[in-house]
Motif scaffolding. Structure first.
Motif, short mmCIF file in Angstrom:
data_model
loop_
_atom_site.label_atom_id
_atom_site.label_comp_id
_atom_site.label_asym_id
_atom_site.label_seq_id
_atom_site.Cartn_x
_atom_site.Cartn_y
_atom_site.Cartn_z
N GLU A 1 0.82 -1.16 0.00
CA GLU A 1 0.06 -0.06 -0.02
C GLU A 1 0.82 1.38 -0.07
N TRP A 2 1.89 1.25 0.66
CA TRP A 2 2.94 2.36 0.85
C TRP A 2 3.38 2.59 -0.81
N VAL A 3 3.84 1.87 -1.57
CA VAL A 3 4.45 1.83 -2.72
C VAL A 3 3.47 2.26 -3.82
N LYS A 4 2.20 1.85 -3.62
CA LYS A 4 1.02 2.45 -4.41
C LYS A 4 0.84 3.88 -4.06
N ARG A 5 0.69 4.18 -2.71
CA ARG A 5 0.56 5.45 -2.39
C ARG A 5 1.83 6.38 -3.21
N GLN A 6 3.00 5.87 -3.21
CA GLN A 6 4.17 6.93 -3.66
C GLN A 6 4.05 6.80 -5.06
N CYS A 7 3.58 5.81 -5.73
CA CYS A 7 3.24 5.70 -7.15
C CYS A 7 2.29 6.73 -7.46
N ARG A 8 1.14 6.96 -6.99
CA ARG A 8 0.20 8.11 -6.92
C ARG A 8 0.60 9.42 -6.80
N THR A 9 1.43 9.45 -5.85
CA THR A 9 2.00 10.97 -5.53
C THR A 9 3.08 11.37 -6.71
N ALA A 10 3.61 10.42 -7.13
CA ALA A 10 4.62 10.60 -8.40
C ALA A 10 3.98 10.95 -9.74
N GLY A 11 2.52 10.72 -9.61
CA GLY A 11 1.93 10.72 -10.91
C GLY A 11 1.63 9.69 -11.76
N LEU A 12 1.73 8.42 -11.10
CA LEU A 12 1.59 7.29 -11.75
C LEU A 12 0.38 6.52 -11.24
N ARG A 13 -0.34 5.99 -12.12
CA ARG A 13 -1.61 5.09 -11.83
C ARG A 13 -1.27 3.72 -11.98
N VAL A 14 -1.64 2.80 -11.19
CA VAL A 14 -1.61 1.36 -11.16
C VAL A 14 -2.72 0.99 -12.30
N VAL A 15 -2.08 0.14 -13.13
CA VAL A 15 -3.29 -0.47 -14.40
C VAL A 15 -3.05 -2.09 -14.15
N GLY A 16 -2.21 -2.36 -13.29
CA GLY A 16 -1.86 -3.94 -13.27
C GLY A 16 -1.15 -4.31 -11.79
N ASP A 17 -1.96 -5.19 -11.18
CA ASP A 17 -1.31 -5.66 -9.73
C ASP A 17 -1.47 -7.04 -9.50
N HIS A 18 -0.38 -7.63 -9.27
CA HIS A 18 -0.26 -9.20 -9.24
C HIS A 18 0.49 -9.51 -8.07
N GLN A 19 0.08 -10.62 -7.56
CA GLN A 19 0.98 -11.18 -6.41
C GLN A 19 1.30 -12.56 -6.74
N THR A 20 2.58 -13.06 -6.57
CA THR A 20 2.98 -14.57 -6.78
C THR A 20 2.53 -15.17 -5.44
N THR A 21 2.24 -16.37 -5.35
CA THR A 21 2.08 -17.39 -4.32
C THR A 21 3.28 -17.69 -3.46
N GLY A 22 3.37 -17.51 -2.52
CA GLY A 22 4.70 -17.60 -1.89
C GLY A 22 5.77 -16.46 -1.86
#
Length: 257
Positions: A224-245
């Motif tokens: 969540e912190w990284v995504k907030r920093q991305c938004r602050t930098a002017g970047l929007r998340v268009v894909g979000d994935h998590q690997t198992t383990g």
């Protein structure tokens, strides 16, 4: 305690390709498909891509395989860049660069010219501070062309492991065994985790094992912190994935607006 770059030079660079499976060119097709799935493509103009923390270069080679005419492959590890240089002898698009990922975009890349910036593996968590991560995200946003895409991956290490779960087997073969051990110091307000890497090697099956070790700190970055920093930098998340383990998160980003 050593900085991440010294840790790689002292221990990890020698074993990094082995950690990945020992066949860096063999990883390129899978990495190419991953990048495609995340929206990374050169477009009609040939394309300019930057691979931050390129290591031995499987992602840089995958970007070239996608059709990017120029791939700036950036790392501070001379041994890993030397490996990449060997792999890329017949791939003129890939240009290995010995440079700090924290400054290379500002120093070597014109504003608004990059079609793709990738920063994979755990490169973000190797930076000295969270402030460096935030500054790098600002540089990524400045470097991207209007239709450009950025892809980041990192491990969210904010939830401490306990007991024997802190021992993480990396890989084992007849001549090499690697294990990492995580330690959560109480001197930094949950800011970092100390990674102890232990590598046992032997020349022949009947030989005694030789142990080499090294330790360094990695940042604990919450997703969540990284995504907030991305938004602050002017970047929007268009894909979000998590690997198992392993807690590896991957986000694809484009410029806001």
């Amino acid at each position: 305690m050593t900085p991440a770059v010294d840790h790689y030079d002292r221990l990890l660079a020698e074993h990094y390709s082995w950690m990945l499976g020992g066949d860096v060119p063999g990883l390129v097709p899978t990495q190419r498909e991953l990048l495609l799935d995340l929206g990374v493509a050169p477009g009609t103009g040939g394309g300019f891509a930057v691979d931050l923390g390129c290591g031995p270069g499987h992602t840089s080679l995958a970007l070239a395989a996608l059709g990017f005419e120029t791939v700036l492959a950036v790392d501070l590890s001379r041994p890993l860049l030397a490996e990449l240089t060997d792999y890329a002898r017949e791939v003129p698009a890939v240009r290995p660069v010995l440079a700090d990922v924290r400054t290379v975009l500002r120093e070597r890349v014109p504003v608004g010219t990059v079609d793709a910036v990738v920063c994979l593996g755990d490169t973000l968590t190797h930076l000295p501070s969270r402030g460096d991560v935030a500054a790098l995200l600002n540089d990524v946003a400045a470097a991207l062309a209007p239709d450009g895409v950025a892809v980041l991956s990192y491990r969210d290490l904010t939830v401490p492991l306990t007991g024997t779960d802190r021992f993480l087997p990396v890989r084992a073969t007849d001549d090499r065994i690697m294990t990492s051990f995580l330690e959560y110091p109480d001197d930094d307000n949950a800011y970092t985790v100390v990674v102890h890497d232990l590598v046992h090697t032997r020349r022949d099956p009947g030989d005694d094992w030789t142990l080499r070790t090294s330790s360094y700190r990695k940042l604990r970055l919450s997703h969540e912190w990284v995504k907030r920093q991305c938004r602050t930098a002017g970047l929007r998340v268009v894909g979000d994935h998590q690997t198992t383990g392993g807690g590896l998160r991957t986000v694809a980003l484009r410029l806001v607006g």
